[in-house]
Write a protein that holds these residues in place. Structure first.
Motif, PDB file in Angstrom:
ATOM      1  N   TRP A  34       0.816  -1.214   0.000  1.00  0.00           N
ATOM      2  CA  TRP A  34       0.000   0.000   0.000  1.00  0.00           C
ATOM      3  C   TRP A  34       0.848   1.262   0.000  1.00  0.00           C
ATOM      4  O   TRP A  34       0.430   2.299  -0.535  1.00  0.00           O
ATOM      5  N   THR A  37       1.386   2.142  -3.513  1.00  0.00           N
ATOM      6  CA  THR A  37       0.214   2.039  -4.382  1.00  0.00           C
ATOM      7  C   THR A  37      -0.378   3.412  -4.660  1.00  0.00           C
ATOM      8  O   THR A  37      -0.571   4.212  -3.743  1.00  0.00           O
ATOM      9  N   TRP A  40      -5.741   1.259  -6.207  1.00  0.00           N
ATOM     10  CA  TRP A  40      -5.996  -0.161  -5.989  1.00  0.00           C
ATOM     11  C   TRP A  40      -7.495  -0.359  -5.773  1.00  0.00           C
ATOM     12  O   TRP A  40      -7.963  -0.625  -4.680  1.00  0.00           O
ATOM     13  N   PRO A  47      -2.544  -3.918  -7.486  1.00  0.00           N
ATOM     14  CA  PRO A  47      -2.765  -2.481  -7.707  1.00  0.00           C
ATOM     15  C   PRO A  47      -2.652  -2.099  -9.185  1.00  0.00           C
ATOM     16  O   PRO A  47      -1.869  -2.686  -9.935  1.00  0.00           O
ATOM     17  N   GLU A  48      -3.435  -1.107  -9.587  1.00  0.00           N
ATOM     18  CA  GLU A  48      -3.393  -0.629 -10.968  1.00  0.00           C
ATOM     19  C   GLU A  48      -2.165   0.219 -11.249  1.00  0.00           C
ATOM     20  O   GLU A  48      -1.613   0.177 -12.341  1.00  0.00           O
TER      21      GLU A  48
END
Length: 276
Positions: A34, A37, A40, A47-48
């Motif tokens: 995260w 990230t 997401w 995650p994108e």
């Protein structure tokens, strides 16, 4: 005991240990992910997009986060040293001497665990306001001393019972003075317990939030006060990076103190001719 265990029992034990390690490692792994990230969305498992935004902000905050982290460690270590000395003297008095109110003193040392922190904090803050020391670092230190005392006291009480006065008595028989007997006999044997008490007190002080907020007036005196609003916010990337800093700094100091305690325990065990 380990040799008498069957292979099936070993497999069950390894499975339990693996599950315990997984419950600790998985949340930490998600925090790390995260912190890098950018997006997401649910229900994606990956995650994108990724970003360095949180770490650029964290590593660039030289005059804020790092200063607060250093002052938090110093404050908690100071609290740990003071409360360990108090707990060691109280434990020694209770274990070695008889005096009126001995049972009451032993029970009073555990009151901060029995009384809820919210009740204790709000009531004590009224007294701090009347004495004019509210919203100060002194009030925060006082609050941390009180809440960590039960844990330090129990640690030192058990350690003092285990060590007793055998070494001091032997040293006195050989002609040593009372102070020399304690300094060279009992104190080295108490050292592992002292360091463990310091480590435990540091952990509770460093991670405590409520009393620090009430007694400190909401100022950024500790890392816990600085991080909690970020965690409650909507930016998971920033809060994850700061949480990693908080967890890492806590574990580094705690593990260093425990390593010191372990080395002292092994050295004392060798000196006494026992098993470490």
């Amino acid at each position: 005991r380990a040799k008498s265990m069957k292979p099936k029992q070993f497999r069950i034990l390894h499975l339990i240990l693996a599950l315990a390690a997984l419950t600790v490692a998985l949340p930490l792994f998600l925090l790390v992910v995260w912190s890098f990230t950018n997006r997401w969305p649910k229900p994606l498992l990956i995650p994108e997009a990724f970003t360095w935004r949180a770490w650029e902000r964290l590593l660039g905050s030289y005059f804020n986060v790092w200063q607060v982290a250093a002052s938090s460690i110093a404050l908690s270590l100071f609290v740990g040293v003071i409360v360990t000395l108090i707990a060691a003297m109280a434990a020694r008095a209770i274990c070695l001497y008889d005096f009126p109110g001995k049972g009451l003193l032993s029970s009073a040392a555990l009151l901060p665990v029995i009384v809820p922190a919210t009740v204790f904090g709000m009531g004590s803050n009224v007294l701090l306001i009347r004495f004019g020391i509210n919203n100060t670092i002194e009030a925060v230190v006082l609050g941390h001393l009180i809440i960590t005392l039960p844990f330090a006291f129990r640690t030192m009480l058990e350690t003092t019972k285990l060590v007793s006065t055998r070494l001091e008595e032997q040293a006195r028989v050989l002609g040593a003075s009372p102070w020399a007997a304690f300094l060279h006999g009992t104190l080295p044997a108490l050292a592992p317990g002292l360091i463990s008490s310091l480590a435990l007190s540091f952990l509770f002080s460093y991670t405590h939030y409520f009393l620090t907020l009430v007694f400190g007036g909401g100022k950024d005196m500790t890392l816990a006060i600085l991080i909690l609003p970020l965690i409650e916010g909507s930016d998971r990337t920033i809060s994850s990076a700061y949480s990693i800093l908080f967890i890492t700094s806590t574990m580094v100091v705690f593990l260093c103190l425990q390593l010191i305690a372990g080395r002292i325990a092994r050295r004392v065990g060798k000196q006494l001719g026992g098993t470490p």
